[in-house]
Design a protein around this motif. Structure first.
Motif, short mmCIF file in Angstrom:
data_model
loop_
_atom_site.label_atom_id
_atom_site.label_comp_id
_atom_site.label_asym_id
_atom_site.label_seq_id
_atom_site.Cartn_x
_atom_site.Cartn_y
_atom_site.Cartn_z
N ALA A 145 -38.90 -105.92 13.02
CA ALA A 145 -37.62 -105.20 13.88
C ALA A 145 -37.11 -105.66 15.17
N ARG A 146 -38.27 -106.27 15.81
CA ARG A 146 -37.98 -107.07 17.00
C ARG A 146 -37.24 -108.18 16.97
N ALA A 147 -37.54 -108.82 16.00
CA ALA A 147 -37.17 -110.17 15.51
C ALA A 147 -35.40 -109.78 15.09
N VAL A 148 -35.35 -108.94 14.32
CA VAL A 148 -34.04 -108.77 14.03
C VAL A 148 -33.10 -108.24 14.94
N SER A 149 -33.46 -107.38 16.00
CA SER A 149 -32.74 -107.01 16.86
C SER A 149 -32.32 -108.01 18.00
N ALA A 150 -33.10 -108.92 17.89
CA ALA A 150 -32.96 -110.13 18.94
C ALA A 150 -32.03 -111.22 18.17
N GLY A 151 -31.82 -111.07 16.90
CA GLY A 151 -30.88 -112.04 16.35
C GLY A 151 -31.37 -112.82 15.11
N TYR A 152 -32.64 -112.86 14.79
CA TYR A 152 -33.18 -113.59 13.49
C TYR A 152 -32.44 -113.13 12.27
N ARG A 153 -32.48 -114.00 11.43
CA ARG A 153 -31.67 -113.55 10.16
C ARG A 153 -32.84 -113.96 8.92
N ALA A 154 -34.17 -114.22 9.35
CA ALA A 154 -34.88 -114.64 8.25
C ALA A 154 -36.25 -114.51 8.62
N VAL A 155 -37.27 -113.96 8.00
CA VAL A 155 -38.73 -113.73 8.51
C VAL A 155 -39.53 -114.73 7.28
N PHE A 156 -40.59 -115.26 7.86
CA PHE A 156 -41.72 -116.12 7.26
C PHE A 156 -42.83 -115.34 6.87
N LEU A 157 -43.45 -115.47 5.57
CA LEU A 157 -44.55 -115.26 5.21
C LEU A 157 -45.14 -116.58 4.62
N PRO A 158 -46.56 -116.59 4.27
CA PRO A 158 -47.21 -117.70 3.67
C PRO A 158 -47.03 -117.69 2.14
N ALA A 159 -47.26 -118.76 1.46
CA ALA A 159 -47.23 -118.53 0.10
C ALA A 159 -48.57 -117.90 -0.43
N THR A 160 -49.71 -118.15 0.23
CA THR A 160 -50.92 -117.61 -0.11
C THR A 160 -51.31 -116.47 1.21
N PRO A 161 -51.61 -115.55 0.67
CA PRO A 161 -51.92 -114.39 1.62
C PRO A 161 -53.31 -114.51 2.00
N PRO A 162 -53.66 -113.67 3.03
CA PRO A 162 -55.16 -113.41 3.33
C PRO A 162 -56.01 -112.74 2.12
N GLU A 163 -57.29 -112.83 1.92
CA GLU A 163 -58.02 -112.15 0.98
C GLU A 163 -57.98 -110.60 0.91
N GLY A 164 -57.69 -109.89 -0.23
CA GLY A 164 -57.54 -108.58 -0.23
C GLY A 164 -56.11 -108.16 0.40
N ARG A 165 -55.55 -109.03 0.46
CA ARG A 165 -53.99 -108.54 0.81
C ARG A 165 -52.72 -109.42 -0.12
N ASP A 166 -53.12 -109.43 -1.35
CA ASP A 166 -52.29 -110.01 -2.37
C ASP A 166 -51.03 -109.27 -2.28
N PHE A 167 -49.68 -110.00 -2.54
CA PHE A 167 -48.58 -109.67 -2.48
C PHE A 167 -48.02 -108.42 -3.38
N ASN A 168 -49.05 -108.40 -4.51
CA ASN A 168 -48.83 -107.21 -5.26
C ASN A 168 -49.75 -105.87 -4.75
N ASN A 169 -50.36 -105.95 -3.64
CA ASN A 169 -51.21 -104.78 -2.90
C ASN A 169 -50.10 -103.81 -2.38
N GLU A 170 -50.47 -102.67 -2.35
CA GLU A 170 -49.41 -101.53 -1.94
C GLU A 170 -49.30 -101.61 -0.18
N VAL A 171 -50.26 -102.41 0.17
CA VAL A 171 -50.46 -102.54 1.83
C VAL A 171 -49.24 -103.04 2.10
N TRP A 172 -48.52 -103.90 1.33
CA TRP A 172 -47.45 -104.61 2.05
C TRP A 172 -46.06 -103.79 1.82
N GLU A 173 -46.09 -102.47 1.30
CA GLU A 173 -44.87 -101.96 0.95
C GLU A 173 -44.08 -101.60 2.20
N PRO A 174 -44.54 -101.29 3.14
CA PRO A 174 -43.65 -100.79 4.71
C PRO A 174 -42.93 -102.29 4.94
#
Length: 356
Positions: A145-174
């Protein structure tokens, strides 16, 4: 040869060595990414971890003039025929392997402030990619939210998430919901994130290079099969430097699994996996002639070109040679889709002064 003007969906900035030392309190700065050089090798320290030891003479000799100066960089881009470019971090990529929530959050914020001021502030041709925490979703949403309000048009995430936080995990939903609401693409860059597989022995250099792009396939599979992209049909994801040829093959494989193993599939999707992939997944390449066939013969049109400036595997200083080898015999509409229009569709940048 006439110059081919393009946009680059994959390039990198080179942050100053003292970025975090100056921006963070000492208790955090001492654990932020830093590099020490001795005896022709470089040791990188991040949050108590020793990341790599590299020979540096060759890479330093090949580094473009504008790697650390965005004003000189614009001269490099003009000479090479690159108009706008997405700029990923370099040293800030190491934030994705941190284990301390506060350190990851504050290092990301410091990088984003620096990139906004010292890179994006120089020219609208630079499309910065904001770093958000991979350790805590609330922190990631707040920084998005802070980045978008400042003018960013893209967000970075790594291709390999930390252990226990796979990208199909509901913790990422927000975060998925926040990115969709902000209409901001999430860019996954290969070779980033949790522990990378390393091969030793014969063929290691090539094997390890190949290993970096497997997580791109895994990320797409997770976000499609788990229903993330189906729930947020406006959410776009970009696989940077992954190549594009794998995408149709992955789509076919996922369709087959969804169809032939229907009794086991959860959740049920409103569209076939391939439909989701072809509408919401984008991929960038730099040298691959097969990427052209992906867009022409295989029907995957969300293909973007990238220079990977200033990295060794990139196209500088031979960008025009590479572009002519790739595109001279390609139909104008396909060339324009890959080099200009697809980029503009995702990142919304003004037209180059000339297109050929």
């Amino acid at each position: 040869m006439a110059k081919i003007w393009v946009n680059s969906a994959d390039s990198h900035v080179l942050e100053p060595h003292d970025l975090w030392r100056d921006a963070l309190p000492k208790r955090l700065a001492d654990r932020a990414p830093r590099a020490e050089r001795a005896d022709g090798r470089e040791t990188v320290y991040v949050d108590g971890q020793i990341i790599r030891r590299d020979p540096i003479a060759f890479s330093d000799a090949m580094r473009p003039p504008g790697a650390e100066d965005p004003r000189i960089r614009l001269e490099d881009l003009d000479e090479q025929g690159v108009w706008a470019e997405v700029v990923f971090p370099s040293r800030a990529l190491w934030t994705t392997i941190m284990t301390d929530r506060e350190l990851a959050r504050e290092c990301g914020k410091a990088y984003n402030d620096w990139c906004l001021s010292e890179v994006m502030g120089v020219s609208p041709r630079f499309v910065g990619v904001a770093v958000v925490s991979v350790l805590d979703t609330d922190d990631a949403v707040a920084e998005l939210a802070r980045a978008v309000s400042a003018g960013y048009r893209a967000v970075f995430l790594p291709a390999t998430p930390p252990e226990g936080r796979d990208f199909n995990n509901e913790v990422w939903e927000p975060l998925w919901a926040a990115a969709a609401e902000a209409d901001i693409p999430i860019c996954f860059h290969i070779g980033t994130g949790a522990e990378q597989k390393v091969a030793r022995g014969p063929g290691g250099a090539v094997i390890n290079y190949v290993e970096t792009f497997y997580p791109a396939q895994r990320t797409v599979a997770h976000l499609v099969a788990s229903g993330v992209l189906d729930r947020y049909p406006g959410l776009r994801i970009v696989m940077a430097e992954s190549g594009a040829t794998f995408v149709p093959a992955l789509a076919d494989r996922m369709d087959e699994a969804y169809r032939q193993h229907d009794m086991f599939v959860r959740p049920k999707l409103s569209r076939r996996p391939s439909e989701i992939i072809y509408s919401q997944v984008y991929a960038s390449f730099q040298h691959d002639p097969s990427a052209i066939g992906t867009a022409t013969a295989l029907g995957f049109r969300n293909v973007m070109w990238g220079s990977d400036y200033p990295h060794l595997e990139g196209t500088f200083p031979n960008t025009q040679k590479v572009l002519h080898e790739l595109f001279d015999d390609v139909a104008q509409d396909v060339r324009r889709r890959i080099t200009i229009d697809c980029f503009n569709e995702v990142f919304g940048v003004a037209e180059p002064p000339v297109t050929v």
